[in-house]
Structures are given as C-alpha cells and as structure tokens.
Design a protein around this motif. Structure first.
Motif, PDB file in Angstrom:
ATOM      1  N   GLU A  45       2.261   6.668  -6.970  1.00  0.00           N
ATOM      2  CA  GLU A  45       1.195   7.489  -7.559  1.00  0.00           C
ATOM      3  C   GLU A  45       1.399   8.972  -7.245  1.00  0.00           C
ATOM      4  OE1 GLU A  45      -2.488   5.075  -9.018  1.00  0.00           O
ATOM      5  OE2 GLU A  45      -2.883   6.172  -7.170  1.00  0.00           O
ATOM      6  N   ASN A  46       1.828   9.244  -6.025  1.00  0.00           N
ATOM      7  CA  ASN A  46       2.070  10.647  -5.657  1.00  0.00           C
ATOM      8  C   ASN A  46       3.209  11.267  -6.440  1.00  0.00           C
ATOM      9  OD1 ASN A  46      -0.030  10.782  -3.844  1.00  0.00           O
ATOM     10  ND2 ASN A  46       1.221  10.109  -2.110  1.00  0.00           N
ATOM     11  N   ARG A  67       0.836  -1.201   0.000  1.00  0.00           N
ATOM     12  CA  ARG A  67       0.000   0.000   0.000  1.00  0.00           C
ATOM     13  C   ARG A  67       0.875   1.258   0.000  1.00  0.00           C
ATOM     14  NH1 ARG A  67      -2.790  -0.920   4.602  1.00  0.00           N
ATOM     15  NH2 ARG A  67      -3.563  -2.850   3.701  1.00  0.00           N
ATOM     16  N   SER A  68       1.892   1.276   0.834  1.00  0.00           N
ATOM     17  CA  SER A  68       2.683   2.514   0.919  1.00  0.00           C
ATOM     18  C   SER A  68       3.489   2.736  -0.360  1.00  0.00           C
ATOM     19  CB  SER A  68       3.548   2.546   2.180  1.00  0.00           C
ATOM     20  OG  SER A  68       4.592   1.632   2.073  1.00  0.00           O
ATOM     21  N   HIS A  88       1.054   4.106  -3.101  1.00  0.00           N
ATOM     22  CA  HIS A  88       0.714   5.531  -2.977  1.00  0.00           C
ATOM     23  C   HIS A  88       1.940   6.414  -3.209  1.00  0.00           C
ATOM     24  CE1 HIS A  88      -3.385   4.711  -2.109  1.00  0.00           C
ATOM     25  NE2 HIS A  88      -3.071   3.885  -1.124  1.00  0.00           N
TER      26      HIS A  88
END
Ligand SMILES: O=P(O)(O)OC[C@@H](O)[C@@H](O)c1c[nH]c2ccccc12
Length: 263
Positions: free
Chosen positions: A155-156, A148-149, A152
């Motif tokens: 994507e960021n 998950r980290s 993200h």
C-alpha cells in the motif's frame, strides 16, 4: 503428501533466494501512473466487474492454453470491458512469467493484477517494476505478521492489494487487517474442489460497505455471476473459462451482468 499450497510456497521460497542473489531484471519503462484504481471502478458500479486472467496452466487442470500470446489476449479482455487483467507470473506451477505482465502493461491501460505467491517484499518491488497495479496476498500462505507487513509495504508503494481468503477464520483476518479488496477463492487449494457455496457462506461476514468483494475461481456461466452478485460480490475473477473460449470477447461481455439481475 503436503498440500499443493505448501509445495508452491516451498518452491517459491527457493526462487526468492535466487532473486535476491542475482538481482532481477528491471523493466524500466513500466508506467503505472494514470491507471485507475480497481477499487474505485468496482465499488459503486452498476455492473459486476470481471477481472480476466491470463492462465496458461495450473496444478489442478494441467495445460489450459500454453501457447497464448499474453498481450493479444489482454487486449481482447480490455476491449470486451474487463475491469482489470490478472497475469499469472508463477512459472513452475502455472507456466507464467513476469515478462508476460511487463508485455501486457505495454498494451493495455486498465489495472493489472500480479497473480503470484508473494512471500517477500522483493516480489512486490519486482511486480511494480514490471507494471502491476495490484498484488495478491493469500492469507493461507502467510503468517499474520508477515501478511500485515507485506500488505502495508504494498500500500505504501501505491499498489492495491487483493487479499485472498477461503474460510471464516481467514475472512476475519482479512477484515481485521483492513483489506479494502477481498477475494473469496471458491477453490479449495487442498482438494481442488470448487464451489460457489464458499462465496455465499463467507460474503455474509462482511458488514462494511466500503469493502470490495471479488468471487474467484470456477466462474463459467452467467448463472454463476448472478449467484456471486446476489451474495454481494462486486466482481469475479475468471481464468479458465476465458482462456478456453473461442469467443472470449462475447463470453466476457456476457459475464458483466447488471448487479440487480436475477434478484
Ligand atoms: O481458472 P478459474 O477457475 O477461473 O480461476 C481463476 C483464479 O481465481 C485462480 O487462478 C486463482 C485464484 N486464486 C489463486 C491464487 C494463485 C493462483 C491462482 C489462483
């Protein structure tokens, strides 16, 4: 004996420690602005997209084409209509390198996937610096919170993420994560067995029309593409078949079937 994925992950973790210690070579000139999004080009497309891979060798096949010149091969892929180029950057098991990706970036304007075993954000930074637009996250290689980290984090940073799965549980994880591009790997990384049945089995779990689906590995003939498209794939990821072909451009063109074909 530990399975191959386990061995690769252990080796990769060692390499990351060295990356952190020594810093890594930065590619100042990589420019990823202006490159289209793979997601946008595949979602509503009439044709099956092909992500064409630069793959010198692999643990399951040994040497495939070690002497390839990545920019030359990549340009041929682009000319033949590839939706994106995948560059294997792992050295120990696949004989690739990050420099291959950086050199390819200088020659093509389509999206580039950094094909590696990503376990740490530093690898994402490095891929982006070299000019990658897309990174791979392998669900089987990552504990859920880390998956998950990293997802993200990428994507960021403006990167697209291909989330790779091989069984039902991993598919559920990818869907829960909110992955927009999901790759079903037809190759079992424990046994190396390859079967398009995997795509057919898992594709049915996707009910969200906004998810782009890629069928990965073992694609050799137009018939395989027809099967993948019928199962709902928007694209296929093809390595060995293109690397071994004497007529790469023609083969690549032939795989880009109209999605309605054969239905
Ligand atoms: O050479 P093939 O069978 O066409 O497969 C390409 C690609 O799917 C495969 O290289 C791959 C899929 N997932 C991976 C993860 C890591 C390394 C490699 C891969």
């Amino acid at each position: 004996m530990a399975d191959i994925l386990q061995r690769i992950i252990e080796k990769k973790a060692e390499e990351i420690k060295c990356l952190e210690k020594s810093g890594y070579k930065r590619y100042e000139n990589a420019n990823i602005r202006g490159v289209n999004k793979l997601y946008d080009s595949l979602l509503g497309a009439e044709k099956l997209g092909v992500i064409a891979e630069i793959k010198r060798a692999s643990p399951s096949k040994g040497d495939i084409r070690t002497e390839v010149d990545p920019p030359v091969q990549a340009k041929e892929y682009e000319r033949a209509g590839a939706a994106a180029i995948s560059v294997l950057t792992d050295t120990h098991f696949f004989k690739g390198k990050m420099e291959d990706l950086a050199r390819v970036r200088e020659e093509v304007s389509i999206p580039i996937l950094c094909k590696d075993f990503i376990l740490d954000p530093i690898q994402i930074d490095r891929a982006r610096d070299a000019g990658a637009n897309i990174i791979l996250l392998i669900v089987a290689a990552l504990e859920r919170p880390l998956l998950r980290s990293l997802f993200h984090y990428a994507e960021n940073k403006g990167l697209e993420v291909l989330v790779e799965v091989h069984d039902e549980e991993e598919m559920k994880t990818a869907l829960d994560l909110g992955a927009k591009i999901i790759g079903i790997n037809n190759r079992n990384l424990k046994t190396f067995e390859v079967s398009l049945d995997v795509t057919e089995r898992l594709a049915g779990m996707i009910h969200n029309e906004e998810v782009v689906l890629i069928s990965e590995s073992g694609i050799r003939h137009v018939e395989d593409c027809i099967r993948a498209a019928k199962a709902g794939a928007h694209g296929v990821l093809v390595g060995e078949t293109l690397m071994r072909s004497d007529d790469t451009g023609r083969v690549l063109s032939s795989l880009q079937i109209k999605k309605g074909d054969g239905r």
